[in-house]
Write an enzyme that holds these catalytic residues in place. Structure first.
Site, PDB file in Angstrom:
ATOM      1  N   GLU A 188      10.237 -13.599 -13.402  1.00 54.04           N
ATOM      2  CA  GLU A 188       9.292 -12.668 -12.786  1.00 54.04           C
ATOM      3  C   GLU A 188       8.676 -11.693 -13.783  1.00 54.04           C
ATOM      4  O   GLU A 188       7.550 -11.250 -13.583  1.00 54.04           O
ATOM      5  CB  GLU A 188       9.926 -11.910 -11.610  1.00 54.04           C
ATOM      6  CG  GLU A 188      10.994 -10.932 -11.997  1.00 54.04           C
ATOM      7  CD  GLU A 188      11.577 -10.190 -10.796  1.00 54.04           C
ATOM      8  OE1 GLU A 188      10.857  -9.973  -9.822  1.00 54.04           O
ATOM      9  OE2 GLU A 188      12.753  -9.828 -10.863  1.00 54.04           O
TER      10      GLU A 188
ATOM     11  N   ASN B 109      -1.377   1.793   6.061  1.00 49.50           N
ATOM     12  CA  ASN B 109      -0.444   0.805   5.491  1.00 49.50           C
ATOM     13  C   ASN B 109      -0.175  -0.249   6.549  1.00 49.50           C
ATOM     14  O   ASN B 109      -0.059   0.096   7.725  1.00 49.50           O
ATOM     15  CB  ASN B 109       0.919   1.454   5.216  1.00 49.50           C
ATOM     16  CG  ASN B 109       1.006   2.032   3.837  1.00 49.50           C
ATOM     17  OD1 ASN B 109       0.004   2.118   3.150  1.00 49.50           O
ATOM     18  ND2 ASN B 109       2.194   2.452   3.451  1.00 49.50           N
ATOM     19  N   GLY B 110       0.011  -1.498   6.136  1.00 56.92           N
ATOM     20  CA  GLY B 110       0.366  -2.533   7.114  1.00 56.92           C
ATOM     21  C   GLY B 110      -0.879  -3.273   7.587  1.00 56.92           C
ATOM     22  O   GLY B 110      -1.919  -3.271   6.916  1.00 56.92           O
TER      23      GLY B 110
ATOM     24  N   LYS C 283      15.080 -12.890 -12.872  1.00 59.13           N
ATOM     25  CA  LYS C 283      14.653 -11.761 -13.710  1.00 59.13           C
ATOM     26  C   LYS C 283      13.743 -12.257 -14.821  1.00 59.13           C
ATOM     27  O   LYS C 283      12.699 -11.675 -15.086  1.00 59.13           O
ATOM     28  CB  LYS C 283      15.853 -11.035 -14.342  1.00 59.13           C
ATOM     29  CG  LYS C 283      16.681 -10.179 -13.439  1.00 59.13           C
ATOM     30  CD  LYS C 283      16.060  -8.860 -13.036  1.00 59.13           C
ATOM     31  CE  LYS C 283      15.307  -8.986 -11.747  1.00 59.13           C
ATOM     32  NZ  LYS C 283      15.964  -8.817 -10.502  1.00 59.13           N
TER      33      LYS C 283
ATOM     34  N   TRP D 154      -3.043  -2.509  -1.635  1.00 61.15           N
ATOM     35  CA  TRP D 154      -2.670  -3.860  -2.057  1.00 61.15           C
ATOM     36  C   TRP D 154      -3.416  -4.767  -1.081  1.00 61.15           C
ATOM     37  O   TRP D 154      -3.057  -4.837   0.092  1.00 61.15           O
ATOM     38  CB  TRP D 154      -1.150  -4.022  -1.955  1.00 61.15           C
ATOM     39  CG  TRP D 154      -0.635  -5.370  -2.324  1.00 61.15           C
ATOM     40  CD1 TRP D 154      -0.363  -6.397  -1.478  1.00 61.15           C
ATOM     41  CD2 TRP D 154      -0.293  -5.842  -3.622  1.00 61.15           C
ATOM     42  NE1 TRP D 154       0.095  -7.471  -2.178  1.00 61.15           N
ATOM     43  CE2 TRP D 154       0.155  -7.162  -3.501  1.00 61.15           C
ATOM     44  CE3 TRP D 154      -0.336  -5.268  -4.912  1.00 61.15           C
ATOM     45  CZ2 TRP D 154       0.571  -7.936  -4.583  1.00 61.15           C
ATOM     46  CZ3 TRP D 154       0.078  -6.032  -5.993  1.00 61.15           C
ATOM     47  CH2 TRP D 154       0.525  -7.352  -5.822  1.00 61.15           C
TER      48      TRP D 154
ATOM     49  N   ARG E 207       4.616   0.581  -6.340  1.00 62.22           N
ATOM     50  CA  ARG E 207       4.633  -0.362  -5.227  1.00 62.22           C
ATOM     51  C   ARG E 207       3.622  -1.484  -5.425  1.00 62.22           C
ATOM     52  O   ARG E 207       3.680  -2.490  -4.723  1.00 62.22           O
ATOM     53  CB  ARG E 207       4.295   0.394  -3.923  1.00 62.22           C
ATOM     54  CG  ARG E 207       5.352   1.410  -3.559  1.00 62.22           C
ATOM     55  CD  ARG E 207       4.771   2.519  -2.717  1.00 62.22           C
ATOM     56  NE  ARG E 207       4.507   2.130  -1.349  1.00 62.22           N
ATOM     57  CZ  ARG E 207       5.306   2.378  -0.326  1.00 62.22           C
ATOM     58  NH1 ARG E 207       6.441   2.987  -0.519  1.00 62.22           N
ATOM     59  NH2 ARG E 207       4.983   2.034   0.892  1.00 62.22           N
TER      60      ARG E 207
ATOM     61  N   LYS F 287       6.256  -4.216  -5.287  1.00 63.76           N
ATOM     62  CA  LYS F 287       7.664  -3.801  -5.184  1.00 63.76           C
ATOM     63  C   LYS F 287       8.234  -4.134  -3.809  1.00 63.76           C
ATOM     64  O   LYS F 287       9.368  -4.566  -3.703  1.00 63.76           O
ATOM     65  CB  LYS F 287       7.768  -2.298  -5.476  1.00 63.76           C
ATOM     66  CG  LYS F 287       9.182  -1.736  -5.430  1.00 63.76           C
ATOM     67  CD  LYS F 287      10.037  -2.267  -6.557  1.00 63.76           C
ATOM     68  CE  LYS F 287      11.470  -1.778  -6.515  1.00 63.76           C
ATOM     69  NZ  LYS F 287      12.381  -2.647  -7.272  1.00 63.76           N
TER      70      LYS F 287
ATOM     71  N   HIS G  90      24.091 -33.838 -12.104  1.00 62.97           N
ATOM     72  CA  HIS G  90      23.430 -34.420 -10.941  1.00 62.97           C
ATOM     73  C   HIS G  90      21.917 -34.245 -11.017  1.00 62.97           C
ATOM     74  O   HIS G  90      21.251 -34.231  -9.989  1.00 62.97           O
ATOM     75  CB  HIS G  90      23.997 -33.804  -9.658  1.00 62.97           C
ATOM     76  CG  HIS G  90      25.476 -34.030  -9.539  1.00 62.97           C
ATOM     77  ND1 HIS G  90      26.002 -35.247  -9.174  1.00 62.97           N
ATOM     78  CD2 HIS G  90      26.523 -33.215  -9.807  1.00 62.97           C
ATOM     79  CE1 HIS G  90      27.332 -35.161  -9.195  1.00 62.97           C
ATOM     80  NE2 HIS G  90      27.667 -33.939  -9.582  1.00 62.97           N
TER      81      HIS G  90
ATOM     82  N   CYS H  73       0.828  -1.206   0.000  1.00 61.39           N
ATOM     83  CA  CYS H  73       0.000   0.000   0.000  1.00 61.39           C
ATOM     84  C   CYS H  73       0.864   1.258   0.000  1.00 61.39           C
ATOM     85  O   CYS H  73       2.027   1.230   0.412  1.00 61.39           O
ATOM     86  CB  CYS H  73      -0.867   0.036   1.252  1.00 61.39           C
ATOM     87  SG  CYS H  73      -1.927  -1.388   1.434  1.00 61.39           S
TER      88      CYS H  73
ATOM     89  N   GLU I  16      20.043 -15.121 -10.282  1.00 65.82           N
ATOM     90  CA  GLU I  16      19.434 -13.796 -10.482  1.00 65.82           C
ATOM     91  C   GLU I  16      18.908 -13.648 -11.918  1.00 65.82           C
ATOM     92  O   GLU I  16      17.816 -13.109 -12.137  1.00 65.82           O
ATOM     93  CB  GLU I  16      20.475 -12.707 -10.140  1.00 65.82           C
ATOM     94  CG  GLU I  16      20.076 -11.287 -10.467  1.00 65.82           C
ATOM     95  CD  GLU I  16      18.834 -10.784  -9.727  1.00 65.82           C
ATOM     96  OE1 GLU I  16      18.323 -11.482  -8.839  1.00 65.82           O
ATOM     97  OE2 GLU I  16      18.357  -9.698 -10.095  1.00 65.82           O
TER      98      GLU I  16
HETATM   99  C1  F6R Z   1      13.167  -9.249  -7.785  1.00 64.88           C
HETATM  100  C2  F6R Z   1      12.877  -8.409  -6.653  1.00 64.88           C
HETATM  101  C3  F6R Z   1      12.501  -9.050  -5.363  1.00 64.88           C
HETATM  102  C4  F6R Z   1      13.145  -8.285  -4.198  1.00 64.88           C
HETATM  103  C5  F6R Z   1      12.694  -8.872  -2.859  1.00 64.88           C
HETATM  104  C6  F6R Z   1      13.369  -8.196  -1.696  1.00 64.88           C
HETATM  105  O1  F6R Z   1      13.529  -8.500  -8.895  1.00 64.88           O
HETATM  106  O2  F6R Z   1      12.929  -7.214  -6.742  1.00 64.88           O
HETATM  107  O3  F6R Z   1      12.870 -10.384  -5.342  1.00 64.88           O
HETATM  108  O4  F6R Z   1      14.526  -8.367  -4.323  1.00 64.88           O
HETATM  109  O5  F6R Z   1      11.302  -8.742  -2.729  1.00 64.88           O
HETATM  110  O6  F6R Z   1      13.108  -6.832  -1.677  1.00 64.88           O
HETATM  111  P1  F6R Z   1      14.022  -5.835  -0.868  1.00 64.88           P
HETATM  112  O7  F6R Z   1      15.375  -5.859  -1.471  1.00 64.88           O
HETATM  113  O8  F6R Z   1      13.344  -4.513  -1.000  1.00 64.88           O
HETATM  114  O9  F6R Z   1      14.039  -6.342   0.546  1.00 64.88           O
END
Ligand code: F6R
Length: 611
Positions: free
Chosen positions: A491, A103-104, A488, A77, A27, A606, A507, A2, A484
């Site tokens: 996602e 929020n929360g 990418k 959210w 977000r 986010k 393996h 949120c 990673e």
């Molecule tokens: C992937 C991504 C997420 C964040 C994860 C942690 O591209 O952005 O996997 O890395 O949600 O978020 P932070 O770094 O904000 O704790």
């Protein structure tokens, strides 16, 4: 996650709130709303549409709201109650006088709902939020004034939350509380702005004060008054936010992710500049300095991309500082009774500084006696209040949901931290230290070189956009980059992808090799080259289709990989930073060509502020 916005001043609140909410869109949200303080009460407008829907609705209300000089807004959210207009914020008391955005989570909302219902104030939404305005209204009926009722309601709430509250009969006041998610107050001239992070405030002001956990505050035209958890009046000094204004705009790019991939040279240069004094690593960790020499163990906690940064950090720290490092998913660390002592350094890595599991894991480690450090990108974030010290990446606001520039700057800070602890502990040579600093300083230009490969990467992506499965391979500190790269791709393009250490191929994963599987290999010229080469040859012999990212001049994969991209040669310990970039570009172009919403992938927010 949120987003909260607030305005109190002399201008029309509605357009300011909408602009602010637009800056919070990244977000993630499924509904939005604003509450505007008007002469005849607070006008609430909510929409389950994108913000454009809310904007249109506000316009349709004939601009009546434009008279409001005070207002609050929200992007929701959904956590408690499905996305709907009824459940969107602002939520209000039954008489519409007390109006709240939140929020929360209020963890004790079920208990409160029962109590309020028994009192005759039954909630009408499914949200936990609605309890708050109902409770304030109940306490006011019982004789408290607005401020007292707000503070008492805050004391009743359990959980992690921040709230903004208006009252129709107190048109010049806005009440705020924070117990978890960031809440910043921006100071203009005779006007005040509130938001869940600093970015939306930048068009109006760069002076932002962040409330601390437990604070209850009031904003009116005379200023901000803050009471801490002991009800003592306290000053929350404003900090100057030096992010560039353009940082939260697309500036001609199609997507924030694309822009942020291209911002990496500058972001890295800024991060290095802030933490290097010539050849000397200057992290400003006076709080922790005395503990480095006797460290027994470093426990890294993080989630997602930041967890991948932690895995690279393990290589760097163990190599340079010779301290054993564990890297845990924060969500796992919390529940596995890890061994932590006062000679443990718990290191949380988090772009947002708001990730619930990472915060909780660091708190747990602190309670067990660990010293605590955070790497974070967002000034004013929760994690910085919890950790004894925080190293800030200087990536600037990261808007795309998929983390890019925050990741590479986290890696740069981890390299500097490893160098620094290594120097303090005398575990590495001065020559190696100097070589790594030179290598780090060369990275921004080398990343620009990688950007120059975009056309070739786009072509690769075009030919592979119909892929359904991908296997990313790397060895040593390139293994986390394989993870990673796979994250990418999955996602943002929704293609199933996995990362594996190349040495694990035989393996299990070798069984997956068929013409439908895309193998992406990372093979810089380092100590692992021969072994990776041999793994890839075996895969190719079984029909694997391989795209390889290698060091300039590499010929070993000719005839083995169907596409080879050459990257500049860097120090092997820094190769993860460089090799992350073409994988970001590859994922970006595959997703774009598949028509995916690159900046807002489905089901992802986010920041993940719930467990
Ligand atoms: C992937 C991504 C997420 C964040 C994860 C942690 O591209 O952005 O996997 O890395 O949600 O978020 P932070 O770094 O904000 O704790």
């Amino acid at each position: 996650m949120c987003g909260i916005a607030g305005y109190l001043g002399t201008r029309s609140a509605s357009p300011i709130l909408l602009d602010c909410l637009k800056q919070l869109e990244y977000r993630g949200y499924d509904s939005a709303g604003v509450g505007l303080q008007l002469a005849d009460g607070i006008q609430i407008t909510r929409s389950v549409d994108r913000l454009s829907g809310l904007e249109a609705k506000l316009g349709r209300l004939n601009g009546q709201g434009s008279a409001a000089r005070v207002g609050i807004g929200h992007t929701r959210w959904a956590t408690h109650g499905r996305p709907s207009e009824l459940n969107a914020h602002p939520q209000s008391s039954l008489d519409g006088k007390v109006v709240v955005v939140h929020n929360g989570i209020f963890e004790n909302f079920l208990e409160l709902r029962a109590e309020l219902s028994a009192y005759g104030l039954s909630p009408i939404s499914q949200t936990d939020t609605e309890c708050f305005p109902l409770l304030v209204s109940m306490l006011m009926r019982e004789g408290m004034d607005f401020g007292q009722a707000f503070a008492a309601a805050v004391r009743r709430m359990r959980g992690n939350y921040s709230v903004l509250c208006l009252h129709a009969e107190h048109p010049d006041r806005m009440l705020l509380a924070r117990s978890g998610p960031t809440l910043g107050v921006g100071f203009g001239v005779g006007e005040y702005f509130v938001a869940s992070d600093a970015a939306p405030l930048l068009p109006h002001t760069r002076e932002v004060a962040f409330l601390e956990d437990g604070d209850v505050a009031e904003l009116n035209l005379d200023g901000l008054t803050v009471l801490d958890r002991n009800a003592a009046v306290v000053e929350r000094a404003s900090v100057h936010i030096d992010w560039e204004l353009g940082a939260v705009e697309l500036n001609g790019y199609r997507h924030f992710m694309h822009k942020e991939i291209f911002e990496q040279p500058e972001a890295l240069a800024r991060t290095l500049e802030a933490h290097l004094d010539g050849d000397v690593v200057a992290l400003g960790l006076s709080e922790l300095e005395g503990s480095f020499r006797d460290l027994e163990h470093i426990a890294i906690v993080a989630c997602g991309t930041s967890w991948h940064a932690g895995l690279v950090g393990k290589f760097l720290i163990e190599q340079l500082a010779r301290v054993p490092v564990d890297v845990d998913y924060a969500s796992e660390f919390r529940y596995r009774s890890p061994i932590v002592s006062n000679r443990t350094l718990a290191l949380a890595i988090t772009q947002s500084g708001e990730t619930a599991d990472t915060i909780a894991a660091l708190r747990d480690a602190k309670q067990c006696g660990a010293r605590t450090l955070a790497i974070c990108n967002v000034v004013g974030a929760q994690i910085a209040r919890l950790a004894e010290a925080t190293l800030f990446t200087r990536a600037g606001p990261e808007i795309g949901v998929a983390s890019t520039k925050a990741f590479t700057t986290e890696l740069a800070l981890l390299a500097l931290l490893a160098l620094h602890i290594g120097r303090v502990r005398g575990t590495m040579t001065a020559e190696l230290g100097a070589e790594l600093v030179r290598g780090l300083r060369a990275l921004p230009a080398q990343i620009e070189h990688v950007h120059g490969l975009e056309d070739a990467i786009e072509q690769l992506a075009g030919a592979r956009q119909a892929t359904t499965n991908a296997l990313y391979l790397g060895r040593g500190s390139l293994y986390p980059i394989a993870l990673e790269g796979a994250l990418k791709l999955k996602e943002i393009s929704y293609i199933h992808a996995e990362g594996y250490p190349a040495g694990e191929l035989e393996h299990g994963p070798m069984a997956l090799i068929d013409p439908a599987l895309q193998v992406v290999a990372l093979m810089p010229r380092d100590e692992h080259r021969e072994r990776t080469l041999s793994n890839l040859k075996q895969a190719a012999a079984r029909g694997a289709k391989i795209v390889a990212f290698v060091s300039e001049g590499e010929r070993g994969l000719d005839g083995v990989a169907e596409a080879i991209l050459e990257l500049p040669l860097t120090h092997p310990s820094l190769a993860p930073i460089l090799y992350a970039v073409p994988l970001q570009l590859f994922a970006y172009h595959v997703a774009r060509l598949r028509g995916c919403d690159v900046d807002r992938p489905r089901n992802l927010a986010k920041s993940v502020t719930v467990e």
